[in-house]
Enzyme design. Structure first.
Site, PDB file in Angstrom:
ATOM      1  N   LYS A  23       0.987  -1.196  -0.007  1.00 16.20           N
ATOM      2  CA  LYS A  23      -0.149  -0.149  -0.028  1.00 16.20           C
ATOM      3  C   LYS A  23       0.803   1.285  -0.146  1.00 16.20           C
ATOM      4  O   LYS A  23       0.821   2.426  -0.748  1.00 16.20           O
ATOM      5  CB  LYS A  23      -1.194   0.060   1.337  1.00 16.20           C
ATOM      6  CG  LYS A  23      -1.631   1.449   1.481  1.00 16.20           C
ATOM      7  CD  LYS A  23      -2.444   1.346   2.716  1.00 16.20           C
ATOM      8  CE  LYS A  23      -1.825   1.563   4.127  1.00 16.20           C
ATOM      9  NZ  LYS A  23      -1.468   3.071   4.237  1.00 16.20           N
ATOM     10  N   ASN A  24       1.942   1.120   0.830  1.00 13.91           N
ATOM     11  CA  ASN A  24       2.552   2.457   1.091  1.00 13.91           C
ATOM     12  C   ASN A  24       3.694   2.545   0.107  1.00 13.91           C
ATOM     13  O   ASN A  24       4.557   3.710   0.178  1.00 13.91           O
ATOM     14  CB  ASN A  24       3.274   2.651   2.441  1.00 13.91           C
ATOM     15  CG  ASN A  24       2.371   2.746   3.499  1.00 13.91           C
ATOM     16  OD1 ASN A  24       1.044   2.881   3.163  1.00 13.91           O
ATOM     17  ND2 ASN A  24       2.567   2.436   4.759  1.00 13.91           N
ATOM     18  N   ARG A  93      -4.329  10.826   3.803  1.00 11.64           N
ATOM     19  CA  ARG A  93      -3.263  11.486   4.154  1.00 11.64           C
ATOM     20  C   ARG A  93      -2.159  11.640   3.119  1.00 11.64           C
ATOM     21  O   ARG A  93      -1.703  12.718   2.780  1.00 11.64           O
ATOM     22  CB  ARG A  93      -2.134  10.503   5.210  1.00 11.64           C
ATOM     23  CG  ARG A  93      -1.008  11.176   5.628  1.00 11.64           C
ATOM     24  CD  ARG A  93      -0.686  11.731   7.038  1.00 11.64           C
ATOM     25  NE  ARG A  93       0.604  12.220   7.204  1.00 11.64           N
ATOM     26  CZ  ARG A  93       0.866  13.208   7.739  1.00 11.64           C
ATOM     27  NH1 ARG A  93      -0.073  14.037   8.103  1.00 11.64           N
ATOM     28  NH2 ARG A  93       2.001  13.501   7.808  1.00 11.64           N
ATOM     29  N   CYS A 117      -5.538   8.268   8.892  1.00 12.27           N
ATOM     30  CA  CYS A 117      -5.716   7.428  10.039  1.00 12.27           C
ATOM     31  C   CYS A 117      -5.731   8.667  11.104  1.00 12.27           C
ATOM     32  O   CYS A 117      -5.188   9.174  10.977  1.00 12.27           O
ATOM     33  CB  CYS A 117      -4.998   6.448  10.087  1.00 12.27           C
ATOM     34  SG  CYS A 117      -5.209   4.944   9.504  1.00 12.27           S
ATOM     35  N   ASP A 308       4.069   0.374  12.381  1.00 14.89           N
ATOM     36  CA  ASP A 308       3.038  -0.318  11.847  1.00 14.89           C
ATOM     37  C   ASP A 308       2.972  -1.599  12.352  1.00 14.89           C
ATOM     38  O   ASP A 308       1.864  -1.973  12.368  1.00 14.89           O
ATOM     39  CB  ASP A 308       3.052  -0.349  10.262  1.00 14.89           C
ATOM     40  CG  ASP A 308       3.084   1.081   9.679  1.00 14.89           C
ATOM     41  OD1 ASP A 308       3.774   1.149   8.723  1.00 14.89           O
ATOM     42  OD2 ASP A 308       2.555   1.822  10.236  1.00 14.89           O
TER      43      ASP A 308
HETATM   44  C1  EPZ Z   1       3.998   7.161   6.673  1.00 17.08           C
HETATM   45  O1  EPZ Z   1       3.613   7.879   7.350  1.00 17.08           O
HETATM   46  C2  EPZ Z   1       3.228   5.647   6.431  1.00 17.08           C
HETATM   47  N1  EPZ Z   1       1.949   6.205   5.594  1.00 17.08           N
HETATM   48  C3  EPZ Z   1       2.670   5.048   7.576  1.00 17.08           C
HETATM   49  O2  EPZ Z   1       1.993   4.048   7.671  1.00 17.08           O
HETATM   50  C4  EPZ Z   1       4.028   4.876   8.479  1.00 17.08           C
HETATM   51  O3  EPZ Z   1       3.457   3.997   9.912  1.00 17.08           O
HETATM   52  C5  EPZ Z   1       4.953   6.130   8.873  1.00 17.08           C
HETATM   53  O4  EPZ Z   1       5.190   6.694   7.170  1.00 17.08           O
HETATM   54  C6  EPZ Z   1       6.372   5.622   9.391  1.00 17.08           C
HETATM   55  O5  EPZ Z   1       7.210   4.755   8.418  1.00 17.08           O
HETATM   56  C7  EPZ Z   1       2.344   6.119   3.994  1.00 17.08           C
HETATM   57  O6  EPZ Z   1       3.295   5.854   3.784  1.00 17.08           O
HETATM   58  C8  EPZ Z   1       1.041   6.504   3.478  1.00 17.08           C
HETATM   59  P1  EPZ Z   1       6.095  10.251   8.946  1.00 17.08           P
HETATM   60  P2  EPZ Z   1       3.835   9.489   7.224  1.00 17.08           P
HETATM   61  O7  EPZ Z   1       6.055  11.564   8.085  1.00 17.08           O
HETATM   62  O8  EPZ Z   1       4.700   9.684   6.279  1.00 17.08           O
HETATM   63  C9  EPZ Z   1       5.423  13.347  12.550  1.00 17.08           C
HETATM   64  C10 EPZ Z   1       0.037   2.606   7.583  1.00 17.08           C
HETATM   65  O9  EPZ Z   1      -0.578   2.149   8.551  1.00 17.08           O
HETATM   66  N2  EPZ Z   1       5.431  14.421  11.509  1.00 17.08           N
HETATM   67  O10 EPZ Z   1       7.353   9.637   8.663  1.00 17.08           O
HETATM   68  O11 EPZ Z   1       2.739  10.177   7.974  1.00 17.08           O
HETATM   69  C11 EPZ Z   1       4.234  12.596  12.225  1.00 17.08           C
HETATM   70  O12 EPZ Z   1       3.082  12.994  12.899  1.00 17.08           O
HETATM   71  C12 EPZ Z   1       0.591   4.097   7.845  1.00 17.08           C
HETATM   72  O13 EPZ Z   1       0.328   2.154   6.635  1.00 17.08           O
HETATM   73  C13 EPZ Z   1       5.517  15.997  11.975  1.00 17.08           C
HETATM   74  O14 EPZ Z   1       5.236  16.225  13.033  1.00 17.08           O
HETATM   75  O15 EPZ Z   1       4.765   9.315   8.699  1.00 17.08           O
HETATM   76  C14 EPZ Z   1       4.774  11.302  12.860  1.00 17.08           C
HETATM   77  O16 EPZ Z   1       4.478  11.483  14.274  1.00 17.08           O
HETATM   78  C15 EPZ Z   1       0.124   4.547   9.355  1.00 17.08           C
HETATM   79  N3  EPZ Z   1       5.366  16.848  10.924  1.00 17.08           N
HETATM   80  C16 EPZ Z   1       6.158  11.235  12.634  1.00 17.08           C
HETATM   81  O17 EPZ Z   1       6.405  12.695  12.214  1.00 17.08           O
HETATM   82  C17 EPZ Z   1       5.834  16.502   9.622  1.00 17.08           C
HETATM   83  O18 EPZ Z   1       5.698  17.549   8.671  1.00 17.08           O
HETATM   84  C18 EPZ Z   1       6.660  10.508  11.754  1.00 17.08           C
HETATM   85  O19 EPZ Z   1       5.755  10.872  10.350  1.00 17.08           O
HETATM   86  C19 EPZ Z   1       5.711  15.099   9.375  1.00 17.08           C
HETATM   87  C20 EPZ Z   1       5.669  14.491  10.335  1.00 17.08           C
END
Ligand code: EPZ
Length: 441
Positions: A23-24, A93, A117, A308
């Protein structure tokens, strides 16, 4: 009863599972395809709700596609709208990554604040900073909940992420490709899904190079696909079925699993006594071989134990001997499944671990004024029983299904469509390994 699974659990699950496309990776490759001049053909795209939602959004923008079985043919040239509507954009997202193709084609676009989510606030502050460094003029209108972006003359730059962002890294890569100079991303995320996106882009003529957590992007005039691209299998799905095998005292062979993308999971599973056997290239057998030991894990970005995976790991630890600890460092509020598991007999409580500097320890923006629940303690070995459960987010959904398949008796789990945001043919696959499951729409 709508959108619910009825599951009768309590027996070991055995058989073969064929993983679906990741998916990702699929979501990002689909969005990246909109940058291409010609039609793009993608194989092994999973038929899951997040993909359908994204394709619906793209159709709404004027994109055209054909999605037969798991092959998607997509044309980004026909895009004619540069405003993502709230209905589509708010619950996906990854939709904010559309900034890249929309800016590339229209030089200006409107995208709503992303939803996805409900695991924590999930702000995009770092990503917006990165976009500004890459020459995007972007402003947020809190009245409408929309970001308005336009391209400045200098569309390239260098950006260092204070803390890594998986999709943030991916969006800046897409922006850099269409820039007018070299861009460099420092402290870029290391998730392997990003390397698959880079492989897809470079096969279309892009010049993106990763040097550990630095990514260098040299601009190109256009992208065009030379041959169809195949999405690799979903490692998060692999973890769900592997956990299911051990937790139900079963024996499952997972086809097309990639051990090199599961290293930390395999290491932890071996440590707690789960049976793992490498049969052939990309074929892994997971089997119960006796008591499961308790564990203590903390999530981290790749190559750490993925956030995840922790929801599925939690329900496995209800079957372990002794107390286990799970610390969630990446997302705030990723324990929506805890109260649900307690309804079916799990004993889980929140604990506070001494953390020297939480601003460094957590990968989200730690706010000293906020109250967080980031660590749980799970008491094993707990007999689980059936119950009526509700799914709040995708991976928690799989966790509740695992609990229902462990528990003796009948369970009803509502919110099946949330689980099916990320799991293709879930009912069919569970039946293939002997699980008793029905879905009510
Ligand atoms: C991606 O989310 C994945 N989603 C997530 O999978 C996965 O858990 C995550 O990466 C970690 O690998 C997709 O690829 C669609 P981050 P993402 O930006 O990119 C914070 C699933 O179940 N943050 O690395 O949104 C954020 O809130 C999903 O398939 C900021 O604060 O994750 C989080 O706490 C769930 N500001 C942390 O950083 C920002 O500008 C990591 O987020 C960006 C992120």
């Amino acid at each position: 009863m709508e959108d619910a699974y009825v599951i009768y659990g309590g027996k070991p699950l055995k058989g073969n599972i064929k993983l679906s496309g990741a998916k990702n990776i699929a979501l990002k490759v689909i969005i990246a395809s909109l940058l291409f001049e010609n039609e793009v053909v993608l194989h092994n795209i999973p038929r899951i709700n997040d993909v359908f939602a994204l394709l619906d959004l793209i159709k709404h923008l004027g994109g055209t596609f054909e999605f037969n079985n798991n092959t998607l043919r997509l044309q980004g040239k026909t895009l004619e709208k540069n405003r993502v509507d709230l209905l589509h954009g708010s619950h996906l997202r990854a939709s904010f990554m559309l900034f890249a193709p929309l800016l590339h084609r229209f030089k200006e676009c409107y995208v709503p604040n992303p939803g996805g989510c409900r695991i924590g606030a999930r702000p995009i502050d770092r990503i917006v900073d990165g976009m500004k460094q890459m020459g995007v003029r972007i402003a947020y209108d809190s009245e409408t909940g929309y970001y308005h972006a336009t391209l400045s003359e200098k569309t390239h730059g260098t950006y260092r992420f204070q803390k890594p962002s998986h999709t943030g890294t991916e969006l800046l890569i897409l922006l850099g490709i269409m820039g007018n100079g070299r861009s460099v991303i420092h402290n870029a995320a290391l998730e392997p899904e990003i390397d698959e996106l880079i492989r897809f882009l470079n096969a279309g003529g892009a010049k993106v190079r990763r040097d550990n957590n630095t990514i260098i992007i040299d601009p190109v005039d256009s992208l065009s696909q030379k041959e169809p691209f195949t999405i690799i299998s979903d490692r998060n799905e692999a973890v769900t079925y592997a956990t299911l095998a051990i937790a139900t005292k079963g024996d499952i062979v997972i086809h097309d699993a990639r051990p090199n993308l599961l290293k930390k999971f395999l290491a932890e599973l071996a440590k707690v006594g789960g049976g793992i056997e490498k049969l052939e290239e990309n074929q892994l057998r997971f089997f119960y071989k006796g008591d499961i030991k308790s564990s203590r894990i903390e999530t981290a970005p790749h190559p750490g134990f993925m956030t995840d995976w922790q929801p599925n790991w939690a329900v496995l630890m209800t079957q372990a001997n002794g107390e286990s600890i799970i610390g969630e460092r990446v997302f705030e509020n990723r324990f929506s499944y805890v109260d649900e598991l307690k309804k079916v007999g799990a004993e889980i409580d929140y604990v506070k671990l001494p953390v020297s500097d939480p601003r460094e320890y957590f990968f989200f923006n730690f706010d000293p004024k906020k109250k967080y629940n980031q660590t749980i303690r799970i008491k094993g070995q707990q007999e689980l029983h059936g119950g009526a459960l509700t799914i709040a987010d995708l991976r928690a959904g799989a966790t509740l299904a695992i609990a229902a398949l462990i528990a003796e008796g009948e369970s009803v789990i509502s919110g099946a469509s949330i689980l099916e945001r990320g799991y293709e043919r879930f009912v069919e696959k569970i039946r293939m390994i002997g699980g008793s499951i029905k879905k009510y729409d």
